[in-house]
Design an enzyme around this catalytic site. Structure first.
Site, mmCIF file in Angstrom:
data_model
loop_
_atom_site.group_PDB
_atom_site.id
_atom_site.type_symbol
_atom_site.label_atom_id
_atom_site.label_comp_id
_atom_site.label_asym_id
_atom_site.label_seq_id
_atom_site.Cartn_x
_atom_site.Cartn_y
_atom_site.Cartn_z
ATOM 1 N N LYS A 52 0.845 -1.214 0.000
ATOM 2 C CA LYS A 52 0.000 0.000 0.000
ATOM 3 C C LYS A 52 0.867 1.245 0.000
ATOM 4 C CE LYS A 52 -3.761 -2.521 2.142
ATOM 5 N NZ LYS A 52 -4.390 -3.005 3.374
ATOM 6 N N GLN A 96 -4.256 -1.630 9.621
ATOM 7 C CA GLN A 96 -4.227 -2.968 9.012
ATOM 8 C C GLN A 96 -4.821 -3.993 9.992
ATOM 9 O OE1 GLN A 96 -3.124 -3.665 5.777
ATOM 10 N NE2 GLN A 96 -3.975 -5.688 6.197
ATOM 11 N N ASP A 119 -11.054 2.938 4.311
ATOM 12 C CA ASP A 119 -11.488 1.542 4.165
ATOM 13 C C ASP A 119 -13.009 1.474 4.052
ATOM 14 O OD1 ASP A 119 -9.482 -0.373 4.009
ATOM 15 O OD2 ASP A 119 -9.132 -0.411 6.176
#
Ligand code: NDP
Length: 296
Positions: A52, A96, A119
């Site tokens: 990422k 994460q 997200d």
């Protein structure tokens, strides 16, 4: 002829578009910033986060990475999130998952400023998505929608089956597919581990999305001739390779390809799209927070 849906190529087009948006934002004095937070020493999580960060660099997004000792108290993570929420150079925050057992995942998701929740997991953003007013569509379902759009696969009036009901893939995707909107208007069935006679459901579907995390369990015999098959699954199976494993999807590609009208490979299908849509959400967040109109 079965059409192979090339997620790598579509993701590359989207990244080009995003690079253009980053340049427009830069011209207004705004550098989009994405903070990734890792509280784990799991090798796969470390790899995801570094991918990422690399993606950010490639399109001109400022990547900020914070690592927290997995043994540290939960407060350390919440303080970090708080700092990032208040940092004007950070437009998107991604913690994460999974987090260690002593940290409450739901609390973590709720701690992130919804405007920075790239997200799309915060309850406010989930609610907005369900209400048809999404701020950030979660990356994987959004990526699936984009693939359907690029390949002009008609969803309106189609019978779609989503196999899997997780909060990050199955549920949000089913919500997007039923919406009165482009790449929506599908009659959507959501299947899961308690579904009776899965093959009967998938066998009647025009579009099958597999997101169960079970290696190669949907095969050609479970599909209707000409169906579109989107394989979200990424599963490690033992294999005679340098790494000792191979990545396979939830779909048995060989038999499914013989029946499907269009199909995504694994790897090279949904995976690259998920990564691209994170960048998309970050740029969108930066534009909104800076009050700059960007075309995405
Ligand atoms: P979860 O484990 O959270 O959810 C899996 C879902 O599949 C559950 O709803 C489960 O049902 C259902 N399921 C499990 N076994 C069966 C079965 N035999 N028949 C029908 N349904 C079943 O997984 P995720 O949604 O997080 O991920 C799914 C897959 O997608 C994984 O392989 C993951 O690695 C991959 N993934 C890929 C991404 C990408 O970018 N390509 C991104 C995210 C995930 P129940 O609810 O009853 O337990």
């Amino acid at each position: 002829m079965t059409e192979i849906i090339d997620g790598k190529a579509v993701a590359s087009d989207i990244r080009e578009e995003i690079t253009g948006c980053v340049e427009s934002l830069e011209a207004e004095g705004v550098t989009p910033g994405l903070a990734t937070v890792l509280m784990s020493d799991d090798a796969a999580s470390e790899t995801y986060v570094s991918m990422k960060q690399r993606d950010c660099e490639e399109v001109g997004i400022n990547g900020i990475h914070v690592e927290i000792d997995p043994e540290a108290p939960a407060e350390e993570l919440f303080e970090t999130i708080d700092d990032l929420n208040n940092d004007p150079e950070v437009h998107g925050i991604l913690v994460q998952l999974p987090v260690p057992d002593h940290v409450d995942k739901r609390e973590v998701i709720r701690a992130i400023d919804p405007a920075k929740d790239v997200d799309g997991f915060h309850p406010e953003n989930v609610g907005r998505l369900v209400a048809g007013d999404a701020r950030f569509k979660p990356c994987t379902p959004h990526g699936v929608q984009k693939l359907l759009e690029y390949y002009e696969i008609e969803t309106e009036g189609a019978d779609a089956v989503v196999v899997g009901r997780s909060d990050i893939v199955g549920k949000p995707l089913a919500n997007l597919l039923i919406q009165k909107a482009p790449q929506g208007n599908a009659t959507t069935t959501v299947c899961h581990s308690r579904t009776d006679d899965l093959a009967a459901k998938t066998g009647d579907a025009d579009i099958v999305v597999a997101a169960a995390g079970v290696p190669e369990f949907i095969d050609g015999s479970m599909l209707q001739e000409g169906a579109t098959v989107i394989d979200v699954g990424v599963n490690r199976v033992d294999a005679d390779t340098d790494k000792g494993y191979a990545l396979v999807g939830d779909v048995d590609y060989e038999s499914a390809e013989e029946v499907a009208g269009a199909i995504t490979p694994v790897p090279g299908g949904v995976g690259p799209m998920t990564r691209a849509m994170l960048l998309y959400n970050t740029v969108k967040a930066a534009g909104e927070q800076a009050g700059v109109d960007i075309e995405l």
